[in-house]
Design a protein around this motif. Structure first.
Motif, PDB file in Angstrom:
ATOM      1  N   ILE A   1       6.381 -43.438-120.136  1.00 19.35           N
ATOM      2  CA  ILE A   1       6.135 -43.378-118.695  1.00 19.35           C
ATOM      3  C   ILE A   1       7.265 -44.053-117.929  1.00 19.35           C
ATOM      4  O   ILE A   1       7.699 -43.583-116.888  1.00 19.35           O
ATOM      5  CB  ILE A   1       4.778 -44.049-118.362  1.00 19.35           C
ATOM      6  N   CYS A   2       7.763 -45.172-118.466  1.00 23.45           N
ATOM      7  CA  CYS A   2       8.763 -45.934-117.709  1.00 23.45           C
ATOM      8  C   CYS A   2       9.616 -46.790-118.639  1.00 23.45           C
ATOM      9  O   CYS A   2       9.094 -47.490-119.501  1.00 23.45           O
ATOM     10  CB  CYS A   2       8.036 -46.821-116.695  1.00 23.45           C
ATOM     11  N   GLN A   3      10.928 -46.752-118.434  1.00 23.86           N
ATOM     12  CA  GLN A   3      11.865 -47.503-119.272  1.00 23.86           C
ATOM     13  C   GLN A   3      11.607 -49.010-119.240  1.00 23.86           C
ATOM     14  O   GLN A   3      11.957 -49.736-120.162  1.00 23.86           O
ATOM     15  CB  GLN A   3      13.305 -47.246-118.804  1.00 23.86           C
ATOM     16  N   VAL A   4      10.969 -49.471-118.123  1.00 25.83           N
ATOM     17  CA  VAL A   4      10.760 -50.910-117.946  1.00 25.83           C
ATOM     18  C   VAL A   4       9.857 -51.476-119.046  1.00 25.83           C
ATOM     19  O   VAL A   4       9.982 -52.640-119.431  1.00 25.83           O
ATOM     20  CB  VAL A   4      10.175 -51.186-116.533  1.00 25.83           C
ATOM     21  N   PHE A   5       8.975 -50.657-119.584  1.00 24.28           N
ATOM     22  CA  PHE A   5       8.054 -51.119-120.623  1.00 24.28           C
ATOM     23  C   PHE A   5       8.841 -51.667-121.822  1.00 24.28           C
ATOM     24  O   PHE A   5       8.665 -52.815-122.231  1.00 24.28           O
ATOM     25  CB  PHE A   5       7.143 -49.963-121.047  1.00 24.28           C
ATOM     26  N   GLY A   6       9.731 -50.862-122.379  1.00 25.26           N
ATOM     27  CA  GLY A   6      10.538 -51.300-123.528  1.00 25.26           C
ATOM     28  C   GLY A   6      11.512 -52.406-123.146  1.00 25.26           C
ATOM     29  O   GLY A   6      11.798 -53.295-123.947  1.00 25.26           O
TER      30      GLY A   6
ATOM     31  N   VAL B   1      11.288 -53.697-111.524  1.00 25.34           N
ATOM     32  CA  VAL B   1      11.143 -52.398-110.854  1.00 25.34           C
ATOM     33  C   VAL B   1      11.835 -52.430-109.493  1.00 25.34           C
ATOM     34  O   VAL B   1      12.476 -51.452-109.089  1.00 25.34           O
ATOM     35  CB  VAL B   1       9.649 -52.012-110.746  1.00 25.34           C
ATOM     36  N   ASN B   2      11.764 -53.572-108.801  1.00 21.99           N
ATOM     37  CA  ASN B   2      12.434 -53.659-107.501  1.00 21.99           C
ATOM     38  C   ASN B   2      13.947 -53.520-107.654  1.00 21.99           C
ATOM     39  O   ASN B   2      14.598 -52.872-106.839  1.00 21.99           O
ATOM     40  CB  ASN B   2      12.088 -54.984-106.798  1.00 21.99           C
ATOM     41  N   VAL B   3      14.501 -54.111-108.718  1.00 24.92           N
ATOM     42  CA  VAL B   3      15.949 -53.974-108.971  1.00 24.92           C
ATOM     43  C   VAL B   3      16.276 -52.494-109.195  1.00 24.92           C
ATOM     44  O   VAL B   3      17.220 -51.947-108.611  1.00 24.92           O
ATOM     45  CB  VAL B   3      16.377 -54.813-110.202  1.00 24.92           C
ATOM     46  N   LEU B   4      15.467 -51.827-110.020  1.00 25.78           N
ATOM     47  CA  LEU B   4      15.726 -50.407-110.307  1.00 25.78           C
ATOM     48  C   LEU B   4      15.605 -49.559-109.045  1.00 25.78           C
ATOM     49  O   LEU B   4      16.364 -48.617-108.839  1.00 25.78           O
ATOM     50  CB  LEU B   4      14.733 -49.893-111.365  1.00 25.78           C
ATOM     51  N   LYS B   5      14.639 -49.914-108.198  1.00 30.78           N
ATOM     52  CA  LYS B   5      14.442 -49.139-106.961  1.00 30.78           C
ATOM     53  C   LYS B   5      15.638 -49.287-106.034  1.00 30.78           C
ATOM     54  O   LYS B   5      16.065 -48.334-105.389  1.00 30.78           O
ATOM     55  CB  LYS B   5      13.181 -49.631-106.240  1.00 30.78           C
TER      56      LYS B   5
ATOM     57  N   SER C   1       8.994 -42.295-107.922  1.00 30.27           N
ATOM     58  CA  SER C   1       8.524 -42.073-109.293  1.00 30.27           C
ATOM     59  C   SER C   1       8.349 -43.405-110.026  1.00 30.27           C
ATOM     60  O   SER C   1       7.448 -43.556-110.858  1.00 30.27           O
ATOM     61  CB  SER C   1       9.443 -41.119-110.056  1.00 30.27           C
ATOM     62  N   LEU C   2       9.195 -44.403-109.680  1.00 23.19           N
ATOM     63  CA  LEU C   2       9.025 -45.723-110.297  1.00 23.19           C
ATOM     64  C   LEU C   2       7.692 -46.341-109.866  1.00 23.19           C
ATOM     65  O   LEU C   2       6.964 -46.915-110.670  1.00 23.19           O
ATOM     66  CB  LEU C   2      10.181 -46.652-109.897  1.00 23.19           C
ATOM     67  N   GLU C   3       7.401 -46.186-108.589  1.00 23.28           N
ATOM     68  CA  GLU C   3       6.142 -46.716-108.054  1.00 23.28           C
ATOM     69  C   GLU C   3       4.949 -46.065-108.755  1.00 23.28           C
ATOM     70  O   GLU C   3       3.995 -46.728-109.163  1.00 23.28           O
ATOM     71  CB  GLU C   3       6.112 -46.431-106.535  1.00 23.28           C
ATOM     72  N   ALA C   4       5.048 -44.753-108.940  1.00 20.83           N
ATOM     73  CA  ALA C   4       3.957 -44.025-109.613  1.00 20.83           C
ATOM     74  C   ALA C   4       3.809 -44.503-111.061  1.00 20.83           C
ATOM     75  O   ALA C   4       2.690 -44.658-111.575  1.00 20.83           O
ATOM     76  CB  ALA C   4       4.244 -42.523-109.576  1.00 20.83           C
ATOM     77  N   ALA C   5       4.947 -44.782-111.714  1.00 19.28           N
ATOM     78  CA  ALA C   5       4.899 -45.239-113.110  1.00 19.28           C
ATOM     79  C   ALA C   5       4.228 -46.607-113.202  1.00 19.28           C
ATOM     80  O   ALA C   5       3.400 -46.857-114.082  1.00 19.28           O
ATOM     81  CB  ALA C   5       6.313 -45.300-113.685  1.00 19.28           C
ATOM     82  N   VAL C   6       4.581 -47.499-112.250  1.00 17.73           N
ATOM     83  CA  VAL C   6       3.979 -48.838-112.258  1.00 17.73           C
ATOM     84  C   VAL C   6       2.468 -48.726-112.074  1.00 17.73           C
ATOM     85  O   VAL C   6       1.685 -49.384-112.774  1.00 17.73           O
ATOM     86  CB  VAL C   6       4.603 -49.726-111.143  1.00 17.73           C
TER      87      VAL C   6
END
Ligand code: SAH
Length: 342
Positions: free
Chosen positions: A50-55, A295-299, A308-313
Motif C-alpha cells: 500500500i505504501c513504501q513508508v511501511f517498509g 509522510v509529510n516529507v514525502l508529500k 494518494s499518500l493520504e489515502a494510503a495512511v
C-alpha cells in the motif's frame, strides 16, 4: 485438481481436520495456493504494497536495534514470507541511506516456499540473498539477528475446536454427495463452558524455533499480523480473486487465513524467557515510529502524490481498515534491548 485428491483421501480414510485441509489447500507441493500462485497483490494487498513508508519505518526501527546491539560487524536479517519483496526493498533502501555500516553488516535470508514468488524476489531485490524454504533451513550463525514477519502466521494451518455440553469436538472436512462440507467430530469429554476456539500447531512450532534462534544468537523478532490478543470463535476466511468466498470452494485457488492469536505468541516467548513488547495496534506502532512525519516529507517532495499518500495512511491506520485489526509484537533477547514503537 486438489478437489479430486481430497475427495479420494476422505473417501479412503475419513474426514480430515481443518488443519490438514488448510495444509493441503495452501501448501500442497503441486497445487497448494502458496506454491502455485503469485498470491500477493492479486487476491489481497498487504501493508508494504500500500505504501513504501511501511517498509521504511521498519528499516528505521531495525537501525535503532542495530545501534542497541552495539553495531555488530555482521547481523542476520531474516524475513519470513516476503511476498513480492516490497517490504525488504523499502527496508534496505532506507538503511542504505541512514546507516552505511548497518547496510554493510546485513546478511540477508528470505524464508519463502513459493517458487514463483522466489523468482519475483530474485528479479526485484538488489541485494545478496540466501533463500530457504523453511525456518529450519536457516543456516546457523553466531551473529545477532533481526527477524521480520508481515502477514506470515495468518497463512498457517489452524485447527478449530468446539466445546459443547462438556464434550470436545474438532472441525473436520467431509464429503457428501460429491460436495465438501464441515463437520464437528467428537474427540472426548471435556468440562467447561460452551465455546469455539482455534489453535495452530504450525504457528506454535515456528514461534518456538524463532525463540530458540533468538536465545542462541540474541536479537529481535518483529511480527505484524491480522489477529487478536484475546478472542475465540471461527476466523477462517477465504479470498478468491479479491472477493470473500467459501473456504471449501476453489480449493488451492483461494487464499485461506485465520486470525493470529497474539496472546499465544506472547506466552510462548515469555515461557522461553524472552522479552516481549506489545501487542499493539498497527496504527499505534506506525504512528509511534513517525508515520506522519515521514509522510509529510514525502508529500512536500512529491506534491503530485499527496492525495494518494493520504489515502494510503488512512488505509494503514483507520480502525475500520487495517489500523486496529492488524497488531504488532516484538520478541527479544537479551532483556536489555528496548524495541522502539511500543
Ligand atoms: N510479507 C509479504 C507477503 C505476505 S503473504 C507482504 O507483506 O507483502 C504470505 C507470504 O508467506 C508469501 O510470500 C507466501 O508465499 C509465504 N508463505 C506462506 N506460507 C509459508 C510457509 N509455510 N513457509 C514459508 N513461506 C510461506
Amino acid at each position: 485438481m486438489l478437489d479430486s485428491i481430497l475427495h479420494e483421501l476422505i473417501q479412503k480414510n475419513g474426514p480430515i481436520t481443518q488443519s490438514q485441509f488448510m495444509e493441503y489447500a495452501l501448501q500442497h507441493p503441486e497445487y497448494g495456493y502458496y506454491r502455485t500462485n503469485l498470491a500477493v497483490s492479486k487476491d489481497f494487498i498487504t501493508a508494504p504494497e500500500i505504501c513504501q513508508v511501511f517498509g521504511e519505518l521498519i528499516g528505521a526501527w531495525a537501525t535503532d536495534i542495530y545501534h542497541q546491539l552495539n553495531e555488530p560487524t555482521k547481523l542476520s536479517v531474516i524475513e519470513l514470507g516476503p511476498g513480492k519483496g516490497t517490504l525488504i526493498t523499502d527496508f534496505l533502501r532506507v538503511i542504505n541511506s541512514i546507516s552505511k555500516s548497518f547496510f554493510k553488516a546485513i546478511d540477508l535470508t528470505l524464508v519463502e516456499i513459493n517458487p514463483h514468488l522466489k523468482d519475483l524476489q530474485k528479479s526485484y531485490i538488489q541485494h545478496l540473498v540466501n533463500w530457504v524454504d523453511r525456518i529450519e533451513d536457516i543456516p546457523e550463525s553466531q551473529h545477532p539477528i533481526i527477524m521480520i514477519a508481515n502477514e506470515f502466521f495468518d497463512a498457517l494451518p489452524t485447527a478449530n475446536y468446539k466445546r459443547q455440553d462438556n464434550k470436545l469436538y474438532e472441525r473436520h472436512v467431509s464429503v457428501a454427495n460429491k460436495k465438501f462440507h464441515f463437520i464437528y467430530r467428537y474427540l472426548r469429554n471435556d468440562q467447561g463452558p460452551n465455546t469455539i476456539w482455534e489453535e495452530s500447531s504450525a504457528t506454535k512450532k515456528i514461534m518456538e524455533q524463532i525463540c530458540h534462534i533468538l536465545l542462541k544468537q540474541s536479537g529481535v523478532f518483529l511480527c505484524i499480523d491480522y489477529g487478536y490478543e484475546s478472542g475465540s470463535g471461527d476466523t477462517l476466511q477465504a479470498i478468491y480473486h479479491g472477493e470473500p468466498s467459501d473456504p471449501l470452494d476453489h480449493i488451492g485457488n483461494s487464499d485461506l487465513t485465520c486470525h493470529v492469536n497474539f496472546a499465544h505468541l506472547k506466552s510462548i516467548a515469555q515461557r522461553k524467557g524472552l522479552g516481549v513488547m506489545g501487542p499493539i495496534s498497527q496504527r499505534d506502532f506506525l504512528k509511534n515510529m513517525g508515520l506522519d512525519m515521514r509522510v509529510n516529507v514525502l508529500k512536500r517532495t512529491n506534491p503530485e502524490h499527496a492525495a494518494s499518500l493520504e489515502a494510503a495512511v488512512t488505509r494503514l491506520t483507520n480502525p475500520l481498515q487495517m489500523g486496529t485489526i492488524f497488531n504488532v509484537i516484538a520478541v527479544f533477547s537479551p532483556h536489555t534491548i528496548k524495541p522502539a514503537g511500543f
